[in-house]
Motif scaffolding. Structure first.
Motif, mmCIF file in Angstrom:
data_model
loop_
_atom_site.group_PDB
_atom_site.id
_atom_site.type_symbol
_atom_site.label_atom_id
_atom_site.label_comp_id
_atom_site.label_asym_id
_atom_site.label_seq_id
_atom_site.Cartn_x
_atom_site.Cartn_y
_atom_site.Cartn_z
ATOM 1 N N UNK A 1 29.389 -2.845 25.926
ATOM 2 C CA UNK A 1 29.333 -1.863 26.441
ATOM 3 C C UNK A 1 28.558 -1.088 25.413
ATOM 4 N N UNK A 2 27.885 0.110 25.627
ATOM 5 C CA UNK A 2 27.258 0.435 24.976
ATOM 6 C C UNK A 2 28.010 1.626 23.647
ATOM 7 N N UNK A 3 29.156 0.790 23.174
ATOM 8 C CA UNK A 3 29.795 1.539 22.572
ATOM 9 C C UNK A 3 30.616 0.287 21.944
ATOM 10 N N UNK A 4 30.324 -1.231 21.761
ATOM 11 C CA UNK A 4 30.625 -1.878 21.369
ATOM 12 C C UNK A 4 31.316 -1.590 20.337
ATOM 13 N N UNK A 5 32.219 -3.171 19.654
ATOM 14 C CA UNK A 5 32.248 -2.874 18.223
ATOM 15 C C UNK A 5 32.762 -4.046 17.741
ATOM 16 N N UNK B 1 35.109 -3.376 32.785
ATOM 17 C CA UNK B 1 34.173 -5.399 33.111
ATOM 18 C C UNK B 1 32.939 -5.236 32.059
ATOM 19 N N UNK B 2 33.433 -4.713 31.177
ATOM 20 C CA UNK B 2 32.542 -4.571 29.718
ATOM 21 C C UNK B 2 33.103 -5.184 28.484
ATOM 22 N N UNK B 3 32.705 -5.983 27.728
ATOM 23 C CA UNK B 3 33.639 -6.136 26.322
ATOM 24 C C UNK B 3 33.123 -4.629 25.412
ATOM 25 N N UNK B 4 34.122 -4.362 25.198
ATOM 26 C CA UNK B 4 33.995 -2.990 24.010
ATOM 27 C C UNK B 4 34.155 -3.812 22.796
ATOM 28 N N UNK B 5 35.049 -4.772 22.442
ATOM 29 C CA UNK B 5 35.446 -4.746 21.168
ATOM 30 C C UNK B 5 35.779 -6.267 21.304
ATOM 31 N N UNK B 6 34.920 -6.563 20.002
ATOM 32 C CA UNK B 6 35.453 -7.810 19.544
ATOM 33 C C UNK B 6 35.393 -8.403 17.995
ATOM 34 N N UNK B 7 37.169 -9.403 17.761
ATOM 35 C CA UNK B 7 37.665 -9.241 16.310
ATOM 36 C C UNK B 7 37.235 -10.535 16.064
ATOM 37 N N UNK B 8 36.735 -10.799 14.857
ATOM 38 C CA UNK B 8 36.247 -12.127 14.438
ATOM 39 C C UNK B 8 37.682 -12.597 13.796
ATOM 40 N N UNK B 9 38.205 -13.579 13.626
ATOM 41 C CA UNK B 9 38.646 -14.982 12.471
ATOM 42 C C UNK B 9 37.978 -15.796 12.419
ATOM 43 N N UNK B 10 37.599 -15.490 10.806
ATOM 44 C CA UNK B 10 37.051 -17.031 9.756
ATOM 45 C C UNK B 10 37.590 -17.703 9.850
ATOM 46 N N UNK B 11 37.841 -19.704 9.936
ATOM 47 C CA UNK B 11 39.020 -19.932 9.231
ATOM 48 C C UNK B 11 38.376 -20.043 7.945
ATOM 49 N N UNK B 12 39.205 -19.699 6.918
ATOM 50 C CA UNK B 12 38.291 -19.612 5.217
ATOM 51 C C UNK B 12 38.880 -21.242 4.183
#
Length: 115
Positions: A27-31, A103-114
């Motif tokens: 989406x235009x507002x992707x976070x 039908x758009x990805x508007x947010x992605x939360x990322x968790x990386x393994x320490x």
């Protein structure tokens, strides 16, 4: 498209370094948010495009290896290993939570393994 198809299209475009196909599913507002501290890493389609263009240029062997996928409501949760990020030979384990609306990805939360 289903939410699974949207995320699959994004993942395929990521592995192929196809910036236009990737941007088409955002989406235009992707976070993009760091889940561990709720800090916004990317806000808006222009910042998103810029980050991925730089990543693709600096990561000629970049690819994602999917370990597990879960669909829940309007979210697709992907556990993956990232190979070749910024030329690194080490793989990075992470979980990515894609939130899809209209039908758009508007947010992605990322968790990386320490490590």
């Amino acid at each position: 498209m289903t939410i699974e198809q949207i995320v699959e299209k994004q993942m395929r475009a990521y592995d192929e370094r196809d910036i236009d196909s990737m941007m088409a599913v955002f989406s235009e507002e992707i976070k993009v948010v760091d889940f561990s501290n709720n800090k916004i890493i990317i806000e808006g389609i222009n910042d998103c495009r810029k980050m991925y263009v730089e990543l693709f240029v600096n990561s000629p062997n970049l690819r994602a290896e999917i370990v597990n996928t879960i669909t829940f409501d309007n979210k697709v949760i992907v556990q993956e290993y990232i190979h070749g990020r910024n030329g690194s030979s080490e793989k990075i384990e992470q979980v990515v939570i894609f939130e899809i609306n209209d039908e758009k990805i508007n947010r992605i939360n990322m968790v990386k393994k320490n490590t």
